[in-house]
Scaffold this active site. Structure first.
Site, PDB file in Angstrom:
ATOM      1  CB  ILE A 176       3.003 -10.080 -14.962  1.00 53.39           C
ATOM      2  CG1 ILE A 176       1.713 -10.155 -14.142  1.00 53.39           C
ATOM      3  CG2 ILE A 176       2.700  -9.596 -16.377  1.00 53.39           C
ATOM      4  CD1 ILE A 176       1.074  -8.804 -13.842  1.00 53.39           C
ATOM      5  CG  ASP A 182      12.859 -10.686  -9.089  1.00 58.92           C
ATOM      6  OD1 ASP A 182      11.860 -10.672  -9.818  1.00 58.92           O
ATOM      7  OD2 ASP A 182      12.787 -10.676  -7.827  1.00 58.92           O
ATOM      8  CG  ASN A 208       5.977 -11.810  -4.118  1.00 52.41           C
ATOM      9  OD1 ASN A 208       5.770 -12.601  -3.188  1.00 52.41           O
ATOM     10  ND2 ASN A 208       5.012 -11.383  -4.900  1.00 52.41           N
ATOM     11  CG  ASP A 262      16.254  -4.147  -3.098  1.00 50.86           C
ATOM     12  OD1 ASP A 262      15.731  -3.237  -3.779  1.00 50.86           O
ATOM     13  OD2 ASP A 262      15.710  -4.669  -2.120  1.00 50.86           O
ATOM     14  CB  SER A 267      -2.456  -1.080 -11.505  1.00 51.47           C
ATOM     15  OG  SER A 267      -3.603  -1.625 -10.920  1.00 51.47           O
ATOM     16  CE1 TYR A 302       1.093  -2.282  -6.551  1.00 52.91           C
ATOM     17  CE2 TYR A 302      -1.278  -2.043  -6.839  1.00 52.91           C
ATOM     18  CZ  TYR A 302      -0.053  -2.431  -7.333  1.00 52.91           C
ATOM     19  OH  TYR A 302       0.049  -2.936  -8.607  1.00 52.91           O
ATOM     20  CE  LYS A 341       2.218  -0.765  -9.838  1.00 51.42           C
ATOM     21  NZ  LYS A 341       3.532  -1.164 -10.368  1.00 51.42           N
ATOM     22  CG  PHE A 372      -8.492  -3.646 -16.616  1.00 55.52           C
ATOM     23  CD1 PHE A 372      -7.652  -2.839 -17.394  1.00 55.52           C
ATOM     24  CD2 PHE A 372      -9.623  -3.067 -16.082  1.00 55.52           C
ATOM     25  CE1 PHE A 372      -7.951  -1.491 -17.643  1.00 55.52           C
ATOM     26  CE2 PHE A 372      -9.952  -1.729 -16.346  1.00 55.52           C
ATOM     27  CZ  PHE A 372      -9.112  -0.950 -17.121  1.00 55.52           C
ATOM     28  CG  ASN A 379      -4.829 -11.036  -6.209  1.00 52.69           C
ATOM     29  OD1 ASN A 379      -3.613 -11.080  -6.084  1.00 52.69           O
ATOM     30  ND2 ASN A 379      -5.492  -9.909  -6.245  1.00 52.69           N
ATOM     31  CB  VAL A 398     -18.430 -14.589  -2.265  1.00 52.95           C
ATOM     32  CG1 VAL A 398     -18.917 -13.546  -3.265  1.00 52.95           C
ATOM     33  CG2 VAL A 398     -18.088 -15.903  -2.953  1.00 52.95           C
ATOM     34  NE  ARG A 458     -12.242  -5.807  -8.811  1.00 49.47           N
ATOM     35  CZ  ARG A 458     -13.270  -5.312  -8.131  1.00 49.47           C
ATOM     36  NH1 ARG A 458     -14.411  -5.065  -8.751  1.00 49.47           N
ATOM     37  NH2 ARG A 458     -13.156  -5.048  -6.844  1.00 49.47           N
TER      38      ARG A 458
HETATM   39  P1  NAD Z   1       5.237 -10.341  -8.568  1.00 52.14           P
HETATM   40  O1  NAD Z   1       5.399  -9.998  -7.134  1.00 52.14           O
HETATM   41  O2  NAD Z   1       4.981 -11.772  -8.929  1.00 52.14           O
HETATM   42  O3  NAD Z   1       6.537  -9.859  -9.385  1.00 52.14           O
HETATM   43  C1  NAD Z   1       7.275  -8.716  -9.024  1.00 52.14           C
HETATM   44  C2  NAD Z   1       8.732  -9.124  -8.949  1.00 52.14           C
HETATM   45  O4  NAD Z   1       9.522  -7.971  -8.601  1.00 52.14           O
HETATM   46  C3  NAD Z   1       9.001 -10.185  -7.877  1.00 52.14           C
HETATM   47  O5  NAD Z   1       9.706 -11.262  -8.459  1.00 52.14           O
HETATM   48  C4  NAD Z   1       9.836  -9.458  -6.819  1.00 52.14           C
HETATM   49  O6  NAD Z   1      10.765 -10.330  -6.205  1.00 52.14           O
HETATM   50  C5  NAD Z   1      10.497  -8.362  -7.656  1.00 52.14           C
HETATM   51  N1  NAD Z   1      10.861  -7.137  -6.903  1.00 52.14           N
HETATM   52  C6  NAD Z   1      10.071  -6.396  -6.085  1.00 52.14           C
HETATM   53  N2  NAD Z   1      10.755  -5.360  -5.598  1.00 52.14           N
HETATM   54  C7  NAD Z   1      12.016  -5.412  -6.128  1.00 52.14           C
HETATM   55  C8  NAD Z   1      13.184  -4.623  -5.992  1.00 52.14           C
HETATM   56  N3  NAD Z   1      13.215  -3.556  -5.193  1.00 52.14           N
HETATM   57  N4  NAD Z   1      14.291  -4.987  -6.678  1.00 52.14           N
HETATM   58  C9  NAD Z   1      14.287  -6.086  -7.478  1.00 52.14           C
HETATM   59  N5  NAD Z   1      13.211  -6.871  -7.634  1.00 52.14           N
HETATM   60  C10 NAD Z   1      12.085  -6.545  -6.972  1.00 52.14           C
HETATM   61  O7  NAD Z   1       4.093  -9.402  -9.165  1.00 52.14           O
HETATM   62  P2  NAD Z   1       3.324  -9.463 -10.558  1.00 52.14           P
HETATM   63  O8  NAD Z   1       1.935  -9.862 -10.298  1.00 52.14           O
HETATM   64  O9  NAD Z   1       4.124 -10.195 -11.553  1.00 52.14           O
HETATM   65  O10 NAD Z   1       3.301  -7.917 -10.906  1.00 52.14           O
HETATM   66  C11 NAD Z   1       4.282  -7.318 -11.735  1.00 52.14           C
HETATM   67  C12 NAD Z   1       4.000  -5.836 -11.855  1.00 52.14           C
HETATM   68  O11 NAD Z   1       2.697  -5.641 -12.363  1.00 52.14           O
HETATM   69  C13 NAD Z   1       4.072  -5.069 -10.536  1.00 52.14           C
HETATM   70  O12 NAD Z   1       4.620  -3.801 -10.807  1.00 52.14           O
HETATM   71  C14 NAD Z   1       2.624  -4.942 -10.147  1.00 52.14           C
HETATM   72  O13 NAD Z   1       2.404  -3.826  -9.324  1.00 52.14           O
HETATM   73  C15 NAD Z   1       1.964  -4.772 -11.501  1.00 52.14           C
HETATM   74  N6  NAD Z   1       0.561  -5.161 -11.526  1.00 52.14           N
HETATM   75  C16 NAD Z   1       0.194  -6.415 -11.102  1.00 52.14           C
HETATM   76  C17 NAD Z   1      -1.160  -6.787 -11.124  1.00 52.14           C
HETATM   77  C18 NAD Z   1      -1.599  -8.133 -10.631  1.00 52.14           C
HETATM   78  O14 NAD Z   1      -2.784  -8.299 -10.349  1.00 52.14           O
HETATM   79  N7  NAD Z   1      -0.738  -9.128 -10.539  1.00 52.14           N
HETATM   80  C19 NAD Z   1      -2.116  -5.869 -11.602  1.00 52.14           C
HETATM   81  C20 NAD Z   1      -1.707  -4.613 -12.030  1.00 52.14           C
HETATM   82  C21 NAD Z   1      -0.365  -4.271 -11.991  1.00 52.14           C
HETATM   83  C1  WQD Z   2     -11.345  -9.675  -7.431  1.00 53.51           C
HETATM   84  C2  WQD Z   2     -12.776  -9.777  -6.922  1.00 53.51           C
HETATM   85  C3  WQD Z   2     -12.988  -9.270  -4.573  1.00 53.51           C
HETATM   86  C4  WQD Z   2     -10.754 -12.644  -3.015  1.00 53.51           C
HETATM   87  C5  WQD Z   2      -6.340  -6.321  -6.982  1.00 53.51           C
HETATM   88  C6  WQD Z   2      -5.681  -5.007  -6.651  1.00 53.51           C
HETATM   89  C7  WQD Z   2      -5.469  -4.202  -7.889  1.00 53.51           C
HETATM   90  C8  WQD Z   2      -4.747  -5.004  -8.957  1.00 53.51           C
HETATM   91  C9  WQD Z   2      -5.382  -6.341  -9.182  1.00 53.51           C
HETATM   92  C10 WQD Z   2      -2.390  -4.598  -8.875  1.00 53.51           C
HETATM   93  C11 WQD Z   2     -13.141  -8.638  -5.963  1.00 53.51           C
HETATM   94  C12 WQD Z   2     -13.365 -10.707  -4.849  1.00 53.51           C
HETATM   95  C13 WQD Z   2     -11.368 -11.749  -3.876  1.00 53.51           C
HETATM   96  C14 WQD Z   2     -11.565 -13.456  -2.164  1.00 53.51           C
HETATM   97  C15 WQD Z   2     -13.541 -12.466  -3.121  1.00 53.51           C
HETATM   98  N1  WQD Z   2      -3.401  -5.304  -8.591  1.00 53.51           N
HETATM   99  N2  WQD Z   2     -12.738 -11.662  -3.930  1.00 53.51           N
HETATM  100  N3  WQD Z   2     -12.927 -13.337  -2.267  1.00 53.51           N
HETATM  101  O1  WQD Z   2      -9.262  -6.429  -5.797  1.00 53.51           O
HETATM  102  O2  WQD Z   2      -9.892  -6.406  -8.250  1.00 53.51           O
HETATM  103  O3  WQD Z   2      -7.575  -6.054  -7.611  1.00 53.51           O
HETATM  104  O4  WQD Z   2      -5.534  -7.025  -7.933  1.00 53.51           O
HETATM  105  O5  WQD Z   2      -2.323  -3.506  -9.382  1.00 53.51           O
HETATM  106  O6  WQD Z   2      -4.722  -3.084  -7.524  1.00 53.51           O
HETATM  107  O7  WQD Z   2      -6.515  -4.307  -5.758  1.00 53.51           O
HETATM  108  O8  WQD Z   2      -8.529  -8.310  -7.366  1.00 53.51           O
HETATM  109  O9  WQD Z   2      -8.468 -10.757  -7.197  1.00 53.51           O
HETATM  110  O10 WQD Z   2      -8.322  -9.385  -5.069  1.00 53.51           O
HETATM  111  O11 WQD Z   2     -10.470  -9.495  -6.324  1.00 53.51           O
HETATM  112  O12 WQD Z   2     -14.760 -12.385  -3.166  1.00 53.51           O
HETATM  113  O13 WQD Z   2     -11.069 -14.255  -1.352  1.00 53.51           O
HETATM  114  O14 WQD Z   2     -12.892 -10.981  -6.149  1.00 53.51           O
HETATM  115  O15 WQD Z   2     -13.827  -8.716  -3.606  1.00 53.51           O
HETATM  116  O16 WQD Z   2     -14.476  -8.314  -6.190  1.00 53.51           O
HETATM  117  P1  WQD Z   2      -8.919  -6.746  -7.183  1.00 53.51           P
HETATM  118  P2  WQD Z   2      -8.871  -9.548  -6.444  1.00 53.51           P
END
Ligand code: NAD
Ligand code: WQD
Length: 351
Positions: A12, A31, A35, A58, A125, A150, A154, A178, A199, A217, A231
């Protein structure tokens, strides 16, 4: 106007850096590459014409974080993405998650306070809502007991921010995402989970390419129209744009209370089967999948009420499910065709 984006080489974060630069902001990324890869800052440069500065360290390192802020006290705002995000791993290694996600937050907040940087945007989140009592879920819905360490990081992070703004000049916005999916239209950046994806979307695209044998699924016995879980999937570029709006709102002094919270979703819920159908429609491919039991910890259905963020931020997620799925597929194919991968530069763990 300089903005610090922590976690800016991540999924993101990288999309948000593109939108910030496009809006005219100067961006510096911190960063630890736990990851993500340093090459992402080159990729961002390819899209925008300006490679953002990347400092690799870090944020749990208090000394390095304090030193960074001393060297960059002209930063006007911070968007804090850096965190570990794998729900299952957090259950296995809770202390890793508490230390990483909370220590980095505290170090960043301390750096901001010491250097009088007032504007903070935090990645929260929808996981904080658990299975909401009412749908769609608005920002005033009760916070449920977290299902995972996790999710708890948050919730605790939001509490830490709320307590801090009460006693400092800090202003903050938490954005509760979301389900972000999709990729930049250039297919130069996208979502690259290490190993086997948790995911849904990356699992679907990797299955379609034969990297995974079949999608499982998780459950078709939910109380939803087709029995699969629902979702609110949101395009990552729509999400990224909301961060630009949020940071501008703070810089322009338009924030109404010291800590604002917004849902970032579309307001539309889609079931797992509907996502599969969308994928098959936009790609013309048949996806190999089977129905298996429910995944532990999954909620049945959740989607956002985005009306408060639409009204207050003047922002609305505009991209529909087909567009999100098509962009994820375009990115996955482009990434697999990247010659760098042919040199074995991949974290892909095969089935
Ligand atoms: P991501 O893992 O792709 O990005 C996170 C970045 O933070 C990575 O590049 C990682 O190397 C870096 N990082 C982690 N710990 C660190 C540290 N201690 N010091 C410096 N860098 C560090 O994840 P993302 O999907 O881009 O998510 C970004 C944010 O959004 C996170 O806080 C995540 O919890 C939140 N979020 C993500 C989702 C999702 O589904 N992707 C949903 C809700 C919230
Ligand atoms: C979506 C739907 C699964 C994989 C997660 C975190 C949440 C947030 C977003 C950070 C669900 C189904 C999935 C598969 C499947 N992240 N599924 N087969 O669980 O809504 O949310 O990411 O904050 O905290 O929990 O996302 O993409 O894992 O799942 O059927 O192989 O797809 O059961 O219904 P989720 P997801």
């Amino acid at each position: 106007m300089k903005i610090l984006v922590t976690g800016g080489t991540g999924y993101i974060g990288s999309h948000t850096v593109v939108e910030l630069q496009t809006a005219g902001f100067e961006v510096i990324i911190v960063d630890n590459l736990s990851n993500s890869k340093a090459e992402i800052s080159d990729a961002i440069g390819k899209i925008t014409g300006t490679k953002p500065v990347l400092e690799v360290f870090d944020l749990t390192d208090k000394g390095k974080t304090a030193d960074f802020f001393r060297r960059h006290n002209d930063i006007k705002g911070i968007i804090h993405f850096a965190a570990k995000k794998a729900v299952g791993e957090s259950v296995e290694k809770p202390l890793l998650y508490y230390r990483n996600n909370l220590e980095s937050l505290i170090n960043v907040l301390e750096g901001m306070i010491e250097n009088n940087i007032p504007n903070f945007v935090f990645s929260s989140s929808c996981t904080v809502y658990g299975q909401p009592d009412e749908l769609p879920v608005s920002e005033s819905a009760p916070i449920k007991k977290a299902e995972s360490p996790y999710g708890n990081t948050k919730q605790i992070s939001e509490d830490i921010i709320a307590d801090t703004v009460k006693v400092t000049d800090l202003k903050a916005i938490a954005l509760r995402y979301f389900n972000p999916i999709g990729a930049h239209e250039s297919a130069i950046i996208g979502e690259l989970p290490p190993g086997i994806p948790d995911n849904l979307l990356p699992y679907i695209t990797q299955t379609a390419l034969g990297i995974r044998e079949k999608l499982r699924v998780f459950g078709d016995d939910y109380n939803t129209p087709d029995g699969t879980a629902i979702r609110d999937y949101i395009h990552v570029v729509d999400l990224a744009e909301a961060h630009v709006v949020a940071i501008q709102r703070m810089i322009e002094g338009k924030i109404k209370i010291d800590f604002e919270v917004f849902n970032l979703g579309t307001g539309n819920g889609y079931s797992v089967m509907e996502v599969i159908e969308s994928f098959e429609k936009v790609t013309g491919l048949k996806l190999n999948y089977e129905i298996v039991g429910r995944r532990k910890g999954d909620v049945e259905q959740v989607w956002a009420d985005p009306s408060f963020s639409n009204k207050e931020l003047g922002w609305k997620a505009g991209k529909g499910l087909d567009e999100m799925v098509a962009s994820a597929w375009k990115w996955e194919k482009a990434f697999r065709e990247d010659p760098a991968l042919k040199d074995g530069e991949t974290d892909i763990e095969l089935i």
